[in-house]
Design an enzyme around this catalytic site. Structure first.
Site, PDB file in Angstrom:
ATOM      1  N   ILE A   1      24.177  50.930  29.860  1.00 44.78           N
ATOM      2  CA  ILE A   1      24.851  51.590  28.730  1.00 44.78           C
ATOM      3  C   ILE A   1      23.959  51.597  27.493  1.00 44.78           C
ATOM      4  O   ILE A   1      23.780  52.627  26.832  1.00 44.78           O
ATOM      5  CB  ILE A   1      26.191  50.893  28.420  1.00 44.78           C
ATOM      6  CG1 ILE A   1      27.160  51.092  29.582  1.00 44.78           C
ATOM      7  CG2 ILE A   1      26.800  51.436  27.124  1.00 44.78           C
ATOM      8  CD1 ILE A   1      28.433  50.282  29.462  1.00 44.78           C
TER       9      ILE A   1
ATOM     10  N   LYS B   1      35.079  44.503  25.991  1.00 40.91           N
ATOM     11  CA  LYS B   1      36.544  44.456  25.848  1.00 40.91           C
ATOM     12  C   LYS B   1      37.077  43.070  25.502  1.00 40.91           C
ATOM     13  O   LYS B   1      38.276  42.911  25.260  1.00 40.91           O
ATOM     14  CB  LYS B   1      37.194  44.928  27.162  1.00 40.91           C
ATOM     15  CG  LYS B   1      36.917  46.377  27.497  1.00 40.91           C
ATOM     16  CD  LYS B   1      37.530  46.783  28.808  1.00 40.91           C
ATOM     17  CE  LYS B   1      36.723  46.284  29.995  1.00 40.91           C
ATOM     18  NZ  LYS B   1      35.412  46.936  30.133  1.00 40.91           N
TER      19      LYS B   1
ATOM     20  N   VAL C   1      38.705  51.305  26.360  1.00 42.45           N
ATOM     21  CA  VAL C   1      39.666  51.929  27.275  1.00 42.45           C
ATOM     22  C   VAL C   1      39.268  53.386  27.461  1.00 42.45           C
ATOM     23  O   VAL C   1      39.195  54.146  26.494  1.00 42.45           O
ATOM     24  CB  VAL C   1      41.106  51.859  26.728  1.00 42.45           C
ATOM     25  CG1 VAL C   1      42.080  52.485  27.727  1.00 42.45           C
ATOM     26  CG2 VAL C   1      41.508  50.427  26.420  1.00 42.45           C
TER      27      VAL C   1
ATOM     28  N   ALA D   1      36.349  54.676  28.454  1.00 35.70           N
ATOM     29  CA  ALA D   1      34.953  55.036  28.152  1.00 35.70           C
ATOM     30  C   ALA D   1      34.906  55.991  26.967  1.00 35.70           C
ATOM     31  O   ALA D   1      35.232  55.607  25.846  1.00 35.70           O
ATOM     32  CB  ALA D   1      34.266  55.607  29.389  1.00 35.70           C
TER      33      ALA D   1
ATOM     34  N   GLU E   1      31.208  46.455  38.500  1.00 29.70           N
ATOM     35  CA  GLU E   1      30.324  45.398  38.036  1.00 29.70           C
ATOM     36  C   GLU E   1      29.440  44.967  39.213  1.00 29.70           C
ATOM     37  O   GLU E   1      29.733  45.299  40.377  1.00 29.70           O
ATOM     38  CB  GLU E   1      31.141  44.202  37.540  1.00 29.70           C
ATOM     39  CG  GLU E   1      32.006  44.488  36.326  1.00 29.70           C
ATOM     40  CD  GLU E   1      31.184  44.818  35.097  1.00 29.70           C
ATOM     41  OE1 GLU E   1      30.049  44.307  34.966  1.00 29.70           O
ATOM     42  OE2 GLU E   1      31.663  45.615  34.265  1.00 29.70           O
TER      43      GLU E   1
ATOM     44  N   ASP F   1      40.190  43.571  34.564  1.00 31.30           N
ATOM     45  CA  ASP F   1      39.668  44.577  33.650  1.00 31.30           C
ATOM     46  C   ASP F   1      40.784  45.523  33.209  1.00 31.30           C
ATOM     47  O   ASP F   1      40.872  45.904  32.031  1.00 31.30           O
ATOM     48  CB  ASP F   1      38.539  45.355  34.339  1.00 31.30           C
ATOM     49  CG  ASP F   1      37.911  46.390  33.425  1.00 31.30           C
ATOM     50  OD1 ASP F   1      37.336  45.980  32.399  1.00 31.30           O
ATOM     51  OD2 ASP F   1      38.014  47.599  33.727  1.00 31.30           O
TER      52      ASP F   1
ATOM     53  N   LYS G   1      42.513  46.158  29.394  1.00 35.76           N
ATOM     54  CA  LYS G   1      42.693  47.475  28.786  1.00 35.76           C
ATOM     55  C   LYS G   1      44.152  47.725  28.428  1.00 35.76           C
ATOM     56  O   LYS G   1      44.456  48.302  27.369  1.00 35.76           O
ATOM     57  CB  LYS G   1      42.174  48.550  29.734  1.00 35.76           C
ATOM     58  CG  LYS G   1      40.669  48.500  29.936  1.00 35.76           C
ATOM     59  CD  LYS G   1      40.200  49.501  30.979  1.00 35.76           C
ATOM     60  CE  LYS G   1      38.677  49.433  31.175  1.00 35.76           C
ATOM     61  NZ  LYS G   1      38.200  50.349  32.214  1.00 35.76           N
TER      62      LYS G   1
END
Length: 820
Positions: free
Chosen positions: A479, A583, A613, A615, A671, A682, A686
């Protein structure tokens, strides 16, 4: 005729002196008539003072120090001058050092270093320099002669800071006949003599003053040039403000203000003689002689769009405050205060008094703070005893920042713009003073805030046509590196479209980190990080980031770390905004989450996490807009994991479940350990974030999660072993999808929230459900509100992938920078 003055750095080495010679020869060849004032060789005055202090303390090492200093100056002479002229220079040096030795021996015996001895001993620095340079110029073909300024500059007997007797001095300089001589006189700066002939000095930096005295006294001088080692007067101190640049023109008044408030390029008294005669003063760089430098004259050009010309600062400041209800309406309090300080030779730099008359505040040199407190306590002893005055309060470790410019006169909003910029960047202003001339706004800040204050003001005024945004990024993996590439591609476009320059100053991965105040080139950031980076340490990274004192700074966290978000409060406390794809902070215990939100609000900075949340999808911002417009969020149903979306969207029985997980892992959707995704944690994070953005207090333990996988798979240490064992569950998943397909349904892992409950589980959806036709790794969210009750608001699109996530962080950066 022109008078040129060369400072210590301009005559600091044989090479530098050669540069001085080249400048003078060029001017003489152009037919100019010159007078030259020189300082002592670089460092000599300080050395002579230090050696003298040692001698007065009976420290015998002074003998070796003076011998070493003599040897160094003789080496300069031998490097520059040859033959008979060399002998003249060495003889002059020998005679000077014989007298210096005698003075030092006297100090050693008496155990004291008097002001009169100070003036005499330091005068030799200028004398040796001027004599050496005059002989060198003669050797190089110029008609040159040495002139001891003390024979012409007459002063009172206030040693170390003597006052010039201008009537006598001007008459003597005019009688000398400079105008009728073609000789280039090399004149000692800094020194004069009293009526008894005793050597006096004009104060440190006084060589500039000497040049101005000669320029004003000699008929026909049309320019005074001060040659130093910088390209004129800069907009601010380049030690703190890397983007400082040369001010092309200054008025005399602006130059006086800047010099009085710490601009070391100009010695404060220098301007006055030149101003009285209307002689322009040029500040130029010996080592970049072609640079135009700064012109100081009657008129200050308005070509610069900024209403201010320069920002300067004074070090070592203390505030003395007298306050009390007994001061209100009482005549003479201020007069007594100022008279008392004046009687004890305590200089007042700045004065502030509230209109309520409840307090008077003054700024003075910190070296005099304790003395000032004591004499004022004695002066107001009765008032303090009767509690009419609360006492004498002293604040130390302060700086005065002066914002100077004639363009501020009668222009509304300058002070508002100034204090808004400081406040937004967390700089507390302790005291403020502005004269009715509107030429100078002075403000007192804590010592630790000096660099940041200078940078903030400089950015706000001098770079206002082009905003600067400064980025510090931890996490340069998939990223982060994608974001850097996007920044590189859009950098010029943003600069042209929004007049905004985005610069990356800090980068870190798990191994190395690098912070550069001048910025890191985006085309070669990997090489710089690998070659110049030091061992990575998030706490040290933040410490160094804060120490850069840059305005409009943004901290970016592209990691999945649980530790880095625990430092977010430190970032916000220092008025630095945050843009994060991590997050953890937004889903952390509600108390810490609230603290971060409150800090951001209190400090006037941003805490942005849109990519937490969906992307790059505008989910969080949409929720905020709904709430800000008065709507109420009643419920949320969503598919929030791009990786799980990809797996279940492709799970139609044609491939085993384990194979789809492997494929998602290889595409970078999951991941490195897919169990991070398959655990559902995850998605829980979110959902918690969305519920909080909807205005509800919720923590992760409040979400009920139905596991996708059996517990034993989470106890396996190796990822490879897990992937192998996952195959054992393929039959179970195959049966589940077959049952769903039989009912003409599809499997989806769905997060549900309403004010009563929150769940994450795998459910079946039929063809009437909006989630049925979801494709690829897309996310989808249904938001039911008071307004969108019968037909919920639906947001759908790519919810995973480095490109869309990086673009979402990029959007947060632009939003924080007020570019969206």
């Amino acid at each position: 005729m022109k008078i040129l003055k060369f400072g210590g750095s301009s005559v600091g080495s044989p090479k530098a002196i050669e540069q001085v010679k080249d400048i003078l020869q060029s001017k003489v060849q152009d037919g100019e008539h010159l007078g030259v004032v020189v300082s002592a060789f670089k460092g000599v005055t300080d050395s002579l003072i230090d050696i003298s202090q040692k001698a007065s303390r009976k420290d015998t090492t002074y003998q070796g120090d003076i011998t070493s200093l003599y040897g160094h100056k003789r080496a300069i002479i031998e490097d520059l001058i040859t033959d008979d002229l060399r002998n003249q220079a060495i003889n002059f040096l020998d005679e000077a050092y014989q007298d210096i030795h005698q003075l030092l021996n006297g100090m050693f015996l008496l155990g004291e270093f008097t002001p009169k001895a100070y003036d005499r001993i330091v005068s030799y620095g200028e004398k040796i320099s001027a004599k050496t340079i005059s002989l060198y110029l003669e050797q190089e073909g110029l008609i040159s002669a040495y002139l001891d300024a003390s024979t012409l500059v007459k002063t009172n007997n206030e040693h170390t800071s003597a006052k010039v007797d201008f009537e006598t001095t001007n008459r003597k300089i005019q009688e000398f006949g400079f105008e009728s001589s073609e000789t280039v006189y090399v004149i000692t700066g800094f020194i004069g003599s009293d009526e008894t002939g005793a050597i006096t000095t004009l104060g440190r930096g006084g060589s500039d003053y000497t040049a101005a005295i000669f320029a004003a006294a000699i008929q026909g001088v049309d320019e005074l040039e001060i040659w130093t080692d910088v390209n004129g007067v800069l907009t601010s101190n380049p030690r703190f403000v890397k983007q400082a640049y040369t001010i092309p023109t200054l008025s005399y008044s602006e130059a006086v203000e800047l010099s009085n408030f710490g601009a070391k390029v100009i010695y404060p008294p220098t301007i006055m003689p030149a101003m009285k005669k209307g002689i322009p003063v040029y500040i130029k760089n010996t080592f970049e002689a072609d640079h135009p430098g700064t012109k100081i004259s009657d008129n200050s050009s308005t070509l610069n769009k900024s209403p201010i010309k320069g920002i300067s600062s004074l070090d070592n400041i203390s505030l003395i405050r007298i306050q009390g209800t007994g001061m209100v309406g009482v005549h003479g309090i201020a007069a007594r205060m100022f008279s008392c300080l004046a009687n004890h030779s305590i200089n007042i730099i700045m004065i502030v008094q509230a209109s309520s008359e409840h307090s008077i505040c003054i700024a003075i040199d910190s070296n005099q703070a304790e003395k000032a407190r004591n004499v004022l306590q004695q002066q107001f002893k009765l008032e303090i005893h009767e509690s009419w005055i609360d006492g004498i309060h002293v604040e130390n470790q302060l700086k005065i920042i002066a914002v100077i410019g004639e363009g501020m006169r009668k222009v509304p909003g300058i002070a508002g713009r100034l204090f808004k910029a400081l406040g937004t960047n967390g700089v507390n202003v302790i005291a403020i003073a502005q004269g009715s001339s509107e030429l100078n706004i002075s403000l007192v800040v804590e010592e630790k805030d000096e660099a940041k204050a200078l940078n903030v003001i400089h950015d706000s005024f001098f770079l206002s046509e082009q905003k600067s945004v400064h980025l510090f990024m931890i996490g340069v993996g998939l990223i982060g590196s994608t974001l850097l590439e996007q920044l590189k591609q859009q950098q010029m476009s943003i600069k042209e479209r929004y007049n905004t320059n985005i610069t990356v100053h800090g980068l870190a991965n798990s191994r190395k980190m690098l912070i550069r105040s001048e910025g890191i080139p985006l085309s070669t950031w990997r090489e710089h990080l690998d070659m110049d980076g030091i061992q990575s340490d998030p706490s040290l990274f933040l410490e160094k980031m804060i120490a850069t004192d840059l305005a409009n700074a943004i901290f970016i966290d592209n990691t999945a770390s649980k530790e880095i978000p625990t430092l977010y409060d430190v970032v916000l406390e220092n008025n630095i905004s945050i843009a994060t794809s991590n997050k953890v902070a937004a889903s952390s215990p509600f108390e810490y989450y609230s603290k971060l939100k409150d800090l951001a609000y209190k400090k006037g900075v941003h805490f942005q996490y849109e990519t937490n949340v969906g992307a790059g999808l505008p989910i969080i911002s949409s929720l905020r807009n709904l709430i800000n417009s008065g709507d109420d969020i009643l419920g949320i149903q969503a598919i929030l994991s791009g990786s799980l979306s990809f797996i279940f969207n492709h799970f139609d029985g044609s491939k085993p479940f384990s194979e789809l997980v492997q494929e998602a892992k290889e595409k970078g959707f999951t991941e490195p350990d897919p169990r991070e995704d398959l655990s559902g944690n995850d998605v829980v994070r979110k959902l918690v974030i969305l519920a909080r953005e909807s205005g509800y207090q919720i923590n992760m333990e409040d979400v009920a999660i139905k596991p996708i996988l059996p517990d034993y798979l989470f106890d396996i240490d190796s990822v490879d072993e897990f992937m192998d064992k996952l195959k054992q569950e393929d039959n179970s998943f195959s049966k589940r999808i077959a049952d769903a397909m039989y009912r003409k349904c599809k499997l989806r892992i769905v997060a549900n929230w309403n004010p009563e409950k929150a769940t994450v589980e795998v459910i079946e959806v039929d063809h009437t459900h909006p989630f049925y036709n979801l494709k690829g790794s897309d996310n989808i969210i249904l938001i039911k509100t008071k307004r969108y009750f019968d037909n919920p608001l639906i947001i759908s699109g790519p919810g995973a992938g480095a490109a869309v996530t990086a673009a979402g962080v990029f959007g947060d950066i632009l939003g924080i920078s007020n570019l969206l």
